[in-house]
Motif scaffolding. Structure first.
Motif, PDB file in Angstrom:
ATOM      1  N   ASN A   1      34.231  46.740  46.471  1.00 31.39           N
ATOM      2  CA  ASN A   1      34.862  46.114  47.645  1.00 31.39           C
ATOM      3  C   ASN A   1      35.007  44.609  47.448  1.00 31.39           C
ATOM      4  O   ASN A   1      36.034  44.014  47.829  1.00 31.39           O
ATOM      5  CB  ASN A   1      34.031  46.388  48.895  1.00 31.39           C
ATOM      6  CG  ASN A   1      33.972  47.862  49.246  1.00 31.39           C
ATOM      7  OD1 ASN A   1      34.832  48.632  48.838  1.00 31.39           O
ATOM      8  ND2 ASN A   1      32.956  48.261  49.988  1.00 31.39           N
ATOM      9  N   LEU A   2      33.987  44.008  46.843  1.00 32.08           N
ATOM     10  CA  LEU A   2      34.028  42.569  46.599  1.00 32.08           C
ATOM     11  C   LEU A   2      35.176  42.206  45.656  1.00 32.08           C
ATOM     12  O   LEU A   2      35.963  41.292  45.926  1.00 32.08           O
ATOM     13  CB  LEU A   2      32.694  42.106  46.004  1.00 32.08           C
ATOM     14  CG  LEU A   2      32.615  40.664  45.506  1.00 32.08           C
ATOM     15  CD1 LEU A   2      32.880  39.684  46.647  1.00 32.08           C
ATOM     16  CD2 LEU A   2      31.254  40.391  44.871  1.00 32.08           C
ATOM     17  N   PHE A   3      35.302  42.946  44.557  1.00 28.20           N
ATOM     18  CA  PHE A   3      36.368  42.666  43.592  1.00 28.20           C
ATOM     19  C   PHE A   3      37.747  42.874  44.214  1.00 28.20           C
ATOM     20  O   PHE A   3      38.672  42.099  43.979  1.00 28.20           O
ATOM     21  CB  PHE A   3      36.213  43.552  42.355  1.00 28.20           C
ATOM     22  CG  PHE A   3      34.984  43.262  41.543  1.00 28.20           C
ATOM     23  CD1 PHE A   3      34.511  41.970  41.401  1.00 28.20           C
ATOM     24  CD2 PHE A   3      34.294  44.284  40.900  1.00 28.20           C
ATOM     25  CE1 PHE A   3      33.374  41.694  40.654  1.00 28.20           C
ATOM     26  CE2 PHE A   3      33.168  44.024  40.141  1.00 28.20           C
ATOM     27  CZ  PHE A   3      32.699  42.722  40.020  1.00 28.20           C
ATOM     28  N   LEU A   4      37.877  43.929  45.018  1.00 26.83           N
ATOM     29  CA  LEU A   4      39.163  44.196  45.664  1.00 26.83           C
ATOM     30  C   LEU A   4      39.508  43.095  46.657  1.00 26.83           C
ATOM     31  O   LEU A   4      40.673  42.683  46.763  1.00 26.83           O
ATOM     32  CB  LEU A   4      39.139  45.560  46.359  1.00 26.83           C
ATOM     33  CG  LEU A   4      40.470  46.030  46.961  1.00 26.83           C
ATOM     34  CD1 LEU A   4      41.547  46.138  45.892  1.00 26.83           C
ATOM     35  CD2 LEU A   4      40.300  47.366  47.684  1.00 26.83           C
ATOM     36  N   CYS A   5      38.508  42.603  47.388  1.00 24.00           N
ATOM     37  CA  CYS A   5      38.733  41.489  48.321  1.00 24.00           C
ATOM     38  C   CYS A   5      39.247  40.261  47.580  1.00 24.00           C
ATOM     39  O   CYS A   5      40.119  39.540  48.080  1.00 24.00           O
ATOM     40  CB  CYS A   5      37.439  41.141  49.051  1.00 24.00           C
ATOM     41  SG  CYS A   5      37.037  42.215  50.436  1.00 24.00           S
ATOM     42  N   MET A   6      38.722  40.020  46.401  1.00 24.11           N
ATOM     43  CA  MET A   6      39.148  38.861  45.606  1.00 24.11           C
ATOM     44  C   MET A   6      40.626  38.951  45.255  1.00 24.11           C
ATOM     45  O   MET A   6      41.362  37.968  45.356  1.00 24.11           O
ATOM     46  CB  MET A   6      38.313  38.768  44.326  1.00 24.11           C
ATOM     47  CG  MET A   6      36.862  38.396  44.555  1.00 24.11           C
ATOM     48  SD  MET A   6      35.876  38.509  43.055  1.00 24.11           S
ATOM     49  CE  MET A   6      34.248  38.026  43.681  1.00 24.11           C
ATOM     50  N   VAL A   7      41.053  40.141  44.849  1.00 23.60           N
ATOM     51  CA  VAL A   7      42.449  40.332  44.453  1.00 23.60           C
ATOM     52  C   VAL A   7      43.376  40.263  45.663  1.00 23.60           C
ATOM     53  O   VAL A   7      44.419  39.607  45.633  1.00 23.60           O
ATOM     54  CB  VAL A   7      42.629  41.680  43.721  1.00 23.60           C
ATOM     55  CG1 VAL A   7      44.095  41.948  43.422  1.00 23.60           C
ATOM     56  CG2 VAL A   7      41.835  41.676  42.418  1.00 23.60           C
ATOM     57  N   VAL A   8      42.992  40.917  46.750  1.00 25.18           N
ATOM     58  CA  VAL A   8      43.837  40.961  47.952  1.00 25.18           C
ATOM     59  C   VAL A   8      43.919  39.583  48.601  1.00 25.18           C
ATOM     60  O   VAL A   8      44.998  39.111  48.979  1.00 25.18           O
ATOM     61  CB  VAL A   8      43.310  42.005  48.960  1.00 25.18           C
ATOM     62  CG1 VAL A   8      44.098  41.947  50.254  1.00 25.18           C
ATOM     63  CG2 VAL A   8      43.399  43.405  48.360  1.00 25.18           C
ATOM     64  N   LEU A   9      42.771  38.911  48.734  1.00 29.16           N
ATOM     65  CA  LEU A   9      42.758  37.588  49.362  1.00 29.16           C
ATOM     66  C   LEU A   9      43.534  36.575  48.522  1.00 29.16           C
ATOM     67  O   LEU A   9      44.226  35.700  49.066  1.00 29.16           O
ATOM     68  CB  LEU A   9      41.317  37.120  49.555  1.00 29.16           C
ATOM     69  CG  LEU A   9      41.125  35.770  50.263  1.00 29.16           C
ATOM     70  CD1 LEU A   9      41.672  35.831  51.683  1.00 29.16           C
ATOM     71  CD2 LEU A   9      39.661  35.365  50.272  1.00 29.16           C
ATOM     72  N   GLY A  10      43.450  36.698  47.208  1.00 32.21           N
ATOM     73  CA  GLY A  10      44.153  35.769  46.331  1.00 32.21           C
ATOM     74  C   GLY A  10      45.650  35.988  46.301  1.00 32.21           C
ATOM     75  O   GLY A  10      46.395  35.132  45.816  1.00 32.21           O
ATOM     76  N   GLY A  11      46.097  37.126  46.826  1.00 33.61           N
ATOM     77  CA  GLY A  11      47.520  37.461  46.771  1.00 33.61           C
ATOM     78  C   GLY A  11      47.745  38.464  45.653  1.00 33.61           C
ATOM     79  O   GLY A  11      47.559  38.123  44.482  1.00 33.61           O
ATOM     80  N   MET A  12      48.113  39.672  45.994  1.00 34.05           N
ATOM     81  CA  MET A  12      48.243  40.744  45.009  1.00 34.05           C
ATOM     82  C   MET A  12      49.222  40.321  43.913  1.00 34.05           C
ATOM     83  O   MET A  12      50.403  40.123  44.173  1.00 34.05           O
ATOM     84  CB  MET A  12      48.730  42.015  45.684  1.00 34.05           C
ATOM     85  CG  MET A  12      47.865  42.496  46.828  1.00 34.05           C
ATOM     86  SD  MET A  12      46.373  43.339  46.288  1.00 34.05           S
ATOM     87  CE  MET A  12      46.990  45.010  46.097  1.00 34.05           C
ATOM     88  N   GLY A  13      48.715  40.174  42.690  1.00 35.17           N
ATOM     89  CA  GLY A  13      49.562  39.768  41.586  1.00 35.17           C
ATOM     90  C   GLY A  13      49.566  38.274  41.331  1.00 35.17           C
ATOM     91  O   GLY A  13      50.249  37.805  40.428  1.00 35.17           O
ATOM     92  N   ASN A  14      48.793  37.516  42.099  1.00 35.08           N
ATOM     93  CA  ASN A  14      48.696  36.067  41.917  1.00 35.08           C
ATOM     94  C   ASN A  14      47.422  35.767  41.138  1.00 35.08           C
ATOM     95  O   ASN A  14      46.325  35.784  41.696  1.00 35.08           O
ATOM     96  CB  ASN A  14      48.687  35.364  43.275  1.00 35.08           C
ATOM     97  CG  ASN A  14      48.723  33.854  43.149  1.00 35.08           C
ATOM     98  OD1 ASN A  14      48.351  33.292  42.124  1.00 35.08           O
ATOM     99  ND2 ASN A  14      49.171  33.196  44.201  1.00 35.08           N
ATOM    100  N   MET A  15      47.541  35.491  39.842  1.00 34.60           N
ATOM    101  CA  MET A  15      46.374  35.303  38.988  1.00 34.60           C
ATOM    102  C   MET A  15      45.516  34.125  39.432  1.00 34.60           C
ATOM    103  O   MET A  15      44.292  34.228  39.559  1.00 34.60           O
ATOM    104  CB  MET A  15      46.804  35.114  37.534  1.00 34.60           C
ATOM    105  CG  MET A  15      45.655  35.087  36.553  1.00 34.60           C
ATOM    106  SD  MET A  15      46.168  34.753  34.853  1.00 34.60           S
ATOM    107  CE  MET A  15      46.388  32.962  34.937  1.00 34.60           C
TER     108      MET A  15
END
Length: 321
Positions: free
Chosen positions: A246-260
């Motif tokens: 859940n933590l890793f997924l939050c990082m990706v979603v919060l950062g913008g899906m596809g925004n490195m």
């Protein structure tokens, strides 16, 4: 304008590099240096998840399982076979990539919520295997006295030495991720994310591209897990708990899906959060859940960090000098 943007990015990159190099020598405690190492480890895992969930648009909730495979793989190779630790880390990452490729072939025929559920189940299955295969993994007791890396006569015993080794792996992960995203393969992933039917009619092998992205994601997770194991020198089955997924997924979603770069920023933010909320575990998970819900609502309305930045740029450009 583009030339100016490029100069700003170069200046920001140089400033970040200088900061990262001098950080351990700023008279900080070992605790803060260890937190910085953990942030870098989480960034590597999040960059991997961004490849399948961000670039390809396939929501995976199994990253913690692959994190655990990498952690146990490297720890067992070093403890049981006595191989050099850095070699163990590389082998663990490759093994995790292979495991994720096999599981990806089975799971990636599904998509959407079905894929999220199946990857969550696979992650839990990996954790249960670790618990029950006690003859190899030592079960719930875990593995102790995991060795620190050694390169010739040089030992990575202290946190400062381990910091720079992790930083090197992070730089390699960022460069690899950026090059993959900019490649023709990255372009095909974006096509799949936008419209699978159009991608298929254009000749893109959907399953193959997804499996490759899933394999890369697992490889990054395996490397981050290996770094974690040799940092902590003790691991037990909760290293693969779904809370970490859940933590890793939050990082990706919060950062913008596809925004490195957004993923990197979100990983730093959410990685620091548990330290600020230490002792309030229930509140910690509540905040993660709220962040994920809000981020998904923003995504549903097509609002991202990139779109907000674009709107601010338009407003600034429209202001009279």
């Amino acid at each position: 304008m583009r030339k100016w943007d490029k100069k700003k990015k170069t200046a920001a990159a140089l400033a970040a590099a200088v900061f990262l190099v001098i950080f351990p020598f700023a008279g900080l405690s070992d605790y803060l240096i260890r937190v910085a190492i953990m942030l870098m480890i989480y960034i590597i895992a999040a960059l991997g998840l961004n490849m399948i969930s961000g670039e390809a648009g396939q929501v995976s909730m199994g990253q913690a399982g692959f994190f655990a495979v990498g952690a146990y793989g490297s720890a067992l190779l070093s403890l049981k076979l006595g191989l050099p630790v850095i070699l163990c880390m590389v082998f663990a990452a490759l093994i995790t990539g292979l495991v994720s490729a096999v599981l990806g072939i089975l799971a990636l025929r599904l998509s959407g919520g079905y894929l999220a559920v199946i990857t969550l189940a696979l992650s839990e299955a990996i954790r249960l295997i670790i618990v029950n295969w006690s003859s190899l993994t030592n079960g719930n007791v875990g593995l102790v006295a995991i060795p620190r890396p050694k390169l010739g006569p040089f030992m990575f015993q202290g946190y400062t030495e381990y910091y720079f080794m992790t930083l090197l792996f992070l730089i390699l992960a960022v460069l690899a991720s950026r090059n993959i995203i900019r490649s023709s393969f990255g372009l095909r992933l974006k096509m799949i994310k936008n419209d699978e039917i159009v991608s298929q009619t254009s000749g893109v092998n959907i399953l193959r591209e997804k499996v490759i992205a899933f394999t890369i994601s697992g490889l990054f997770a395996g490397l981050s897990g290996a770094l974690y194991a040799h940092l902590m020198r003790f691991i037990e089955p909760s290293v693969g708990a779904n809370v970490r997924s859940n933590l890793f997924l939050c990082m990706v979603v919060l950062g913008g899906m596809g925004n490195m770069y957004g993923t990197i920023a979100a990983a730093v933010l959410l990685g620091i959060l548990p330290e600020l909320l230490r002792g309030f575990d229930a509140l910690n998970q509540l905040i993660y859940g709220l962040i994920l819900i809000v981020a998904m609502l923003f995504k549903a309305k097509n609002i991202s960090l990139e779109s907000i930045k674009a709107r601010l740029s338009v407003r600034r450009a429209g202001k009279p000098e």
